[in-house]
Scaffold this active site. Structure first.
Site, PDB file in Angstrom:
ATOM      1  N   HIS A 198       3.318   1.893   2.250  1.00 20.05           N
ATOM      2  CA  HIS A 198       3.856   2.327   3.553  1.00 20.05           C
ATOM      3  C   HIS A 198       5.367   2.153   3.599  1.00 20.05           C
ATOM      4  O   HIS A 198       5.924   1.228   3.008  1.00 20.05           O
ATOM      5  CB  HIS A 198       3.154   1.654   4.742  1.00 20.05           C
ATOM      6  CG  HIS A 198       3.367   0.196   4.920  1.00 20.05           C
ATOM      7  ND1 HIS A 198       2.343  -0.689   5.227  1.00 20.05           N
ATOM      8  CD2 HIS A 198       4.485  -0.559   4.874  1.00 20.05           C
ATOM      9  CE1 HIS A 198       2.831  -1.902   5.356  1.00 20.05           C
ATOM     10  NE2 HIS A 198       4.121  -1.856   5.147  1.00 20.05           N
TER      11      HIS A 198
ATOM     12  N   ASP B 107       0.825  -1.216   0.000  1.00 21.12           N
ATOM     13  CA  ASP B 107       0.000   0.000   0.000  1.00 21.12           C
ATOM     14  C   ASP B 107       0.860   1.268   0.000  1.00 21.12           C
ATOM     15  O   ASP B 107       0.343   2.379   0.128  1.00 21.12           O
ATOM     16  CB  ASP B 107      -0.933   0.010   1.223  1.00 21.12           C
ATOM     17  CG  ASP B 107      -0.179  -0.061   2.548  1.00 21.12           C
ATOM     18  OD1 ASP B 107       1.083  -0.119   2.546  1.00 21.12           O
ATOM     19  OD2 ASP B 107      -0.838  -0.066   3.610  1.00 21.12           O
TER      20      ASP B 107
END
Ligand code: PGA
Length: 260
Positions: free
Chosen positions: A138, A136
């Site tokens: 991160h 995602d």
């Protein structure tokens, strides 16, 4: 930004270790920021081998880890304290009192996080920070919509990140909801950043990170603002990059003095 594409994770891990080793050889008191996860395992294996076979000396470095789960004792097998001990610390001559891993058991989390930031500053700042990347986007555990100026603090993991970590914990419901993580701003303060991403599962997020807009929705995209970041990829992770030919061409024509 520099994008380096290696044939596979093994050769990329070796190159990452060579870069970190050269930082440590040039500056024995270097401050090194370490990541966890499956991606850096070949990198750590090469650092350990370099210590054993080439005498790479960790005795004067200071280390700071990116993150840790809240509420997990240090000896819990899924803790990042346990991870670092297993993959690096017990195998090399690093001074344990200069190893910093966020303490997920801290009683007063806000003041503990402020102290973590102070400790990084007091050590002179991070010379080289190694990163993985979540699917995602991160970095550390700065999940999408993290402030791009954030500092070390508590974060709540997304459902998907808890799912991704279920294997280490035995089941998803055992994965903590909360973590302590360096902020995106903390990471950007590092003098040099080395992001490792391997495998086809990372191809889409690597392309969004390197070539998409800078956005809190993809925290790693903030690295576009950093003056010395290297993306070290294997072929499958690089497959989504539109400028892939250019990155290869740049690497092939790198001046000798700039080569790692
Ligand atoms: P991984 O995790 O190395 O296990 O893919 C990366 C991350 O979540 O930062």
């Amino acid at each position: 930004m520099e994008v380096i594409i290696q044939p596979d994770a093994e050769s990329a891990g070796l190159l990452a270790a060579r870069i970190v080793a050269s930082v440590i050889r040039d500056k024995p008191h270097a401050v090194v920021g370490f990541p966890t996860g499956s991606t850096p395992i070949p990198f750590y294996a090469h650092l350990v081998r370099m210590h054993r076979e080439e005498g790479l000396d960790f005795s004067r470095i200071t280390t700071f880890n990116l993150d840790e789960f809240v509420g997990l004792p240090h000896d819990h097998p899924a803790s990042y304290h346990a991870y670092m001990d297993k993959h690096l610390i017990r195998h090399v001559n690093v001074a344990r009192d200069r190893v910093h891993i966020p303490d997920g058991m801290a009683a007063d989390i806000p003041s503990y996080c402020r102290k973590y930031e102070d400790d990084i500053r007091t050590a002179g700042g991070i010379d080289i920070q190694i990163l993985g990347i979540g699917p995602d986007g991160h970095i550390g555990f700065n999940e999408p919509t993290s402030s791009l100026g954030s500092r070390t603090r508590i974060k709540t993991l997304t459902r998907q990140t808890r799912r991704d970590n279920a294997v280490e914990f035995g089941s998803e419901d055992k994965v903590p909801f909360h973590v302590l993580t360096m902020g995106v701003g903390t990471i950007l303060d590092s003098r040099m950043i080395l992001l490792l991403a391997f495998g086809a599962k990372k191809a889409e997020i690597v392309a969004r990170t390197v070539e998409g807009p800078v956005a809190a929705l993809v925290p790693a995209s903030a690295l576009q603002l950093h003056p010395q970041t290297v993306f070290l990829l294997d072929e499958p992770a690089a497959a989504g990059l539109s400028k892939i030919d250019y990155y290869r061409y740049v690497y092939e024509h790198k001046p000798d003095w700039q080569k790692y």
